[in-house]
Design an enzyme around this catalytic site. Structure first.
Site, PDB file in Angstrom:
ATOM      1  N   SER A 255      -2.525  -3.561  10.221  1.00 41.67           N
ATOM      2  CA  SER A 255      -1.176  -3.679   9.221  1.00 41.67           C
ATOM      3  C   SER A 255      -0.555  -2.254   8.988  1.00 41.67           C
ATOM      4  O   SER A 255      -0.859  -1.354   9.732  1.00 41.67           O
ATOM      5  CB  SER A 255      -1.840  -3.794   8.059  1.00 41.67           C
ATOM      6  OG  SER A 255      -2.545  -2.905   7.346  1.00 41.67           O
ATOM      7  N   LYS A 256       0.335  -2.236   8.189  1.00 37.31           N
ATOM      8  CA  LYS A 256       1.374  -1.159   7.979  1.00 37.31           C
ATOM      9  C   LYS A 256       0.472   0.171   7.643  1.00 37.31           C
ATOM     10  O   LYS A 256       0.814   1.291   8.195  1.00 37.31           O
ATOM     11  CB  LYS A 256       2.211  -1.228   6.848  1.00 37.31           C
ATOM     12  CG  LYS A 256       3.415  -2.046   7.319  1.00 37.31           C
ATOM     13  CD  LYS A 256       4.848  -1.635   6.633  1.00 37.31           C
ATOM     14  CE  LYS A 256       5.815  -2.747   6.892  1.00 37.31           C
ATOM     15  NZ  LYS A 256       5.635  -3.923   6.185  1.00 37.31           N
ATOM     16  N   ARG A 257      -0.666  -0.143   7.070  1.00 40.67           N
ATOM     17  CA  ARG A 257      -1.540   1.069   6.777  1.00 40.67           C
ATOM     18  C   ARG A 257      -1.917   1.736   7.998  1.00 40.67           C
ATOM     19  O   ARG A 257      -2.045   3.103   7.997  1.00 40.67           O
ATOM     20  CB  ARG A 257      -2.874   0.779   6.322  1.00 40.67           C
ATOM     21  CG  ARG A 257      -2.654   0.094   4.787  1.00 40.67           C
ATOM     22  CD  ARG A 257      -3.824  -0.511   4.180  1.00 40.67           C
ATOM     23  NE  ARG A 257      -3.818  -0.581   2.898  1.00 40.67           N
ATOM     24  CZ  ARG A 257      -3.868   0.368   2.095  1.00 40.67           C
ATOM     25  NH1 ARG A 257      -4.047   1.617   2.427  1.00 40.67           N
ATOM     26  NH2 ARG A 257      -3.962   0.165   0.901  1.00 40.67           N
TER      27      ARG A 257
END
Length: 515
Positions: A255-257
């Site tokens: 994910s973006k994390r």
RNA sequence: GGCCCGGUGGUCUAGCGGUUUAGGACGCCGCCCUUUCACGGCGGAAAUCGCGGGUUCGAAUCCCGUCCGGGCUACCA
């Protein structure tokens, strides 16, 4: 029969690296066997449809250099290739009718609220959740007719046979079995008349003569529904290949994390399609030997389903950087300049570097940095228009210390600006020594007036100064010279860099430091 | 809760019953090269192959159990 595979994304958003890997496998597999790779847009969900998504796919796939033999943009014998259009064309209707007629499917009239209530009841009582056929699975034709006559909305569900073993042979994991009593009846046609994935994808795979279905392992759970559907039709199912997912550094779904998941963001940052595809292919697949960095053709030759791995793999950004840099070092300056030029024309590249950056990814400071990086790269390209040979030489010298294409901008910057900005620490460390003005003056007088310079001449001049002034080590001579010329303490070999800069720039830059 | 999948150094992986003191790569550390940074070369630390039982002369490799991680459990894909 020749191999036919398909990449079937749903246009709901961006194209992320996990999806890219699936297409890469499709592409490699099809090419290896001289088969076809088909692009099919699975836009059966009107609520999640994103009109920008398809162009995102097209742009990304074009960047990645993945071509399709059939698809919405190239056409083909099984057109149309968008499921919404296929639905409009009435392609699914006869098949639903057939299932209804043969008793493999039935209408169900529950409202969404009723279904939610049912699920809650099942959860509270720790029962398997799902539609195992309450009133409608076994409803009489009369009951169905009455409900239909009342104009009640309905869906069409597949009647999963009871007391059977549903089997799927997965290429990677082998045979997987399910007790059909644990599989609920999936919706085939929604109340709005659109087919679901379960129905449309399987019918299309059959109609399009897909031989191998490569998809993410998150589909394993619904595979029994798919094989039941094929059974209902009496069709032979394709060969299923459930690829392991790519997860982030924490083992959770990417994910973006974990940084960018959007493929175009990687492109924008200066990663090249070859290395990215190479790297990504190595997550969940291996040629069976120690080869890692491979050319496209080699990858095609080496690719085999047998090399696929069942366990999920993590996305190691450091390794991506390594492989990208490794490939950069294998390219000629001309090829690199061309690659930088191509990158500058990628619409998303500029957007990425100017877009607002969320606070948790660095915020305004990060955005400023990106803008500066992009500006440097554009300056490099601009300079190349007037002095291509010079820029090529700069690229050659910086080639071994960058990891991405975008890095070239800032790496070459000192070559291209009139007056390189000096790093205060570098100045403090090297420029205050007594001999420096004399050193710079000597070099300027010896080299600054020439027509052109060779590396040897530059080296000779520096060494001569050192010898004449009693410097046993070159450091105290080399470092101040480098700082005067580049403003930095790091960079390419001094003599090489001097020769590339040439006598006029040398003269000017030395002069700045001489009283 | 139910069903399903997975588990080799920090990470990606090789391995498919014995040639393994578990090989390679990224990363990390050190040395060399050297005018710096890098590149490159060499070397090192790092895995009791999730754990426990079997089967076998012999298991990372086969079987069972168990733990942990993940997925699905929608009129989403």
């Amino acid at each position: 029969m020749s191999v036919r595979v398909r990449f079937a994304p749903s246009p709901t958003g961006l194209l992320h690296v996990g999806a890219l890997r699936t297409v890469v496998f499709d592409d490699l597999f099809a090419r290896k066997h001289g088969g076809q790779n088909i692009l099919r847009i699975e836009d059966t969900d009107r609520t999640r449809y994103n009109p920008d998504s398809e162009s995102e796919f097209v742009e990304t796939l074009a960047w990645a250099g993945i071509e399709f033999d059939e698809g919405p943009h190239v056409g083909g014998p099984h057109a149309p290739y968008r499921q919404s259009e296929r639905k409009e064309a009435g392609i699914y209707t006869p098949w639903v009718e057939q299932l209804l007629a043969t008793g493999h499917a039935y209408r169900a009239f529950e409202t969404p609220d009723e279904l939610t209530e049912m699920r809650e009841y099942q959860q509270i009582n720790k029962l398997p959740t799902g539609y195992f056929g309450g009133k409608w699975r076994d409803a009489t034709p009369e009951e169905v007719e009455t409900a239909a006559a009342e104009g009640k909305p309905s869906v069409i569900r597949l009647r999963i046979p009871r007391d059977k073993t549903l089997v799927m042979d997965d290429v990677i994991r082998g045979r997987i079995e399910w007790d059909s009593n644990t599989i609920d009846d999936p919706v085939l046609i929604k109340a709005d008349g659109m087919p679901t994935y379960h129905f449309a994808a399987m019918v299309d795979d059959h109609l399009m003569e897909i031989t191998h279905v490569l998809r993410g392992e998150e589909w394993i759970s619904s595979a029994p529904k798919h094989v039941a559907l094929f059974d209902a039709f009496g069709w032979k199912p394709p060969i299923f290949v459930h690829c392991p997912v790519i997860v982030g550094a924490d083992g959770k779904k990417l994910s973006k994390r974990h940084g960018a998941t959007r493929v175009l963001d990687y492109a924008a940052q200066g990663f090249m399609p070859g290395p990215l595809k190479n790297f990504i292919a190595l997550i969940g697949w291996s040629p069976g030997d120690d080869r890692e960095v491979m050319a496209e053709d080699e990858l095609v030759q080496a690719f085999a389903l047998e090399g696929l791995q069942p366990s999920p793999g993590r996305f190691d950004f450091e390794k991506l950087k390594w492989i990208n840099g490794h490939v950069i070092r294998s390219m000629s300056p001309e090829e690199l300049l061309a690659a930088i030029q191509t990158l500058s024309q990628l619409a998303h590249a500029k957007i990425y570097h100017f877009a607002e950056v969320p606070e948790d990814e660095g915020g305004a400071a990060e955005q400023t940095k990106r803008m500066a990086r992009w500006a440097s790269l554009e300056r490099l390209l601009e300079y190349a228009e007037s002095d291509r040979a010079y820029v090529l030489q700069c690229i050659e010298l910086e080639r071994e210390r960058v990891t991405t294409l975008v890095d070239f901008g800032e790496a070459c910057e000192f070559f291209l600006v009139e007056e390189p900005v000096a790093d205060p620490k570098a100045v403090e460390k090297w420029m205050s020594q007594e001999h420096v003005p004399g050193l710079l003056m000597t070099l300027r007088d010896r080299l600054g007036g020439q027509e052109e310079l060779t590396v040897q001449e530059c080296e000779a001049a520096v060494r001569a100064y050192a010898a004449a002034n009693g410097f046993e080590k070159l450091g105290p001579v080399v470092h101040p010279t480098r700082v005067a010329l580049t403003g930095k303490t790091v960079g390419p070999g001094l003599f090489e860099l001097m020769a590339v800069l040439g006598p006029q720039r040398l003269y000017k830059r030395f002069s700045r430091w001489i009283g």
